[in-house]
Design a protein around this motif. Structure first.
Motif, mmCIF file in Angstrom:
data_model
loop_
_atom_site.group_PDB
_atom_site.id
_atom_site.type_symbol
_atom_site.label_atom_id
_atom_site.label_comp_id
_atom_site.label_asym_id
_atom_site.label_seq_id
_atom_site.Cartn_x
_atom_site.Cartn_y
_atom_site.Cartn_z
ATOM 1 N N VAL A 120 -18.963 -3.701 16.816
ATOM 2 C CA VAL A 120 -18.033 -2.753 16.093
ATOM 3 C C VAL A 120 -17.191 -3.642 15.453
ATOM 4 O O VAL A 120 -16.799 -4.863 16.140
ATOM 5 C CB VAL A 120 -17.415 -1.735 17.377
ATOM 6 N N TYR A 121 -16.360 -3.156 14.526
ATOM 7 C CA TYR A 121 -15.724 -4.160 13.694
ATOM 8 C C TYR A 121 -13.896 -3.667 13.598
ATOM 9 O O TYR A 121 -13.609 -3.380 12.843
ATOM 10 C CB TYR A 121 -16.031 -4.118 12.378
ATOM 11 N N CYS A 122 -13.370 -3.656 14.911
ATOM 12 C CA CYS A 122 -12.148 -3.488 15.372
ATOM 13 C C CYS A 122 -11.949 -2.216 16.308
ATOM 14 O O CYS A 122 -12.287 -1.066 15.700
ATOM 15 C CB CYS A 122 -11.183 -3.442 14.068
ATOM 16 N N LEU A 123 -11.672 -2.182 17.339
ATOM 17 C CA LEU A 123 -11.256 -1.047 18.354
ATOM 18 C C LEU A 123 -9.860 -0.847 18.242
ATOM 19 O O LEU A 123 -9.351 0.151 18.946
ATOM 20 C CB LEU A 123 -11.616 -1.656 19.552
ATOM 21 N N GLY A 124 -9.048 -1.554 17.461
ATOM 22 C CA GLY A 124 -7.686 -1.312 17.383
ATOM 23 C C GLY A 124 -6.873 -1.784 18.811
ATOM 24 O O GLY A 124 -5.903 -1.148 19.125
#
Length: 158
Positions: A120-124
């Motif tokens: 995934v490219y950013c989970l915040g």
């Protein structure tokens, strides 16, 4: 794994629901995956026929977006953040460790069917890098040791 014939009524219902919608391919694919957990390869024929597209066009969209799966997911999906903040906090080592511990690569499921591994490219959750999710739970500051403990917990919950 379920036989497509048992899943086909669900696929046809989703196709029927979205038939008149402009730009309906992506909502149909999301609907099928959200309902079945993946897009059965045999469904491509029905999707293409319903939308007057070639099977190659439908498959091209499925394979282009990393979100879509053509195999059933495991009982638990682990997503490893690959964004800059997590990479800066040893995320690559975590990724390598996870693949080794699970014996799979991204977009694969363990032989026992318990875990699927996805990038995934950013989970915040950058302040708590590196981060992962297991199912819908966001977990921060994940070390290789913490990862192993989480795996043991989820395996024990089976």
């Amino acid at each position: 794994m379920q036989d497509y014939q048992t899943q086909k009524p669900t696929v046809l219902e989703i196709l029927d629901t979205h038939q008149a919608m402009p730009g309906n391919l992506l909502p149909i694919l999301h609907g099928i995956q959200d309902t079945l957990g993946y897009i059965p390869p045999a469904a491509v024929v029905d999707i293409a026929k319903s939308l007057n597209l070639s099977q190659a066009e439908v498959h091209g969209v499925i394979s282009f977006y990393h979100y879509f799966r053509e195999t059933p997911p495991g009982e638990h999906t682990i997503r490893i953040c690959r964004a800059e903040s997590c990479q800066a906090m040893n995320g690559k080592a975590l990724e390598t460790h996870a693949k080794q511990q699970l014996g799979i690569d991204f977009h694969e499921t363990t032989a026992d069917g318990i875990f699927s591994l996805e990038p995934v490219y950013c989970l915040g959750n950058c302040a708590c890098s590196p981060s992962i999710t297991i199912d819908d739970e966001v977990i921060g500051r994940v070390t290789t040791e913490k990862f192993d403990r989480l795996l043991a917990t989820y395996k024990g919950a089976k």
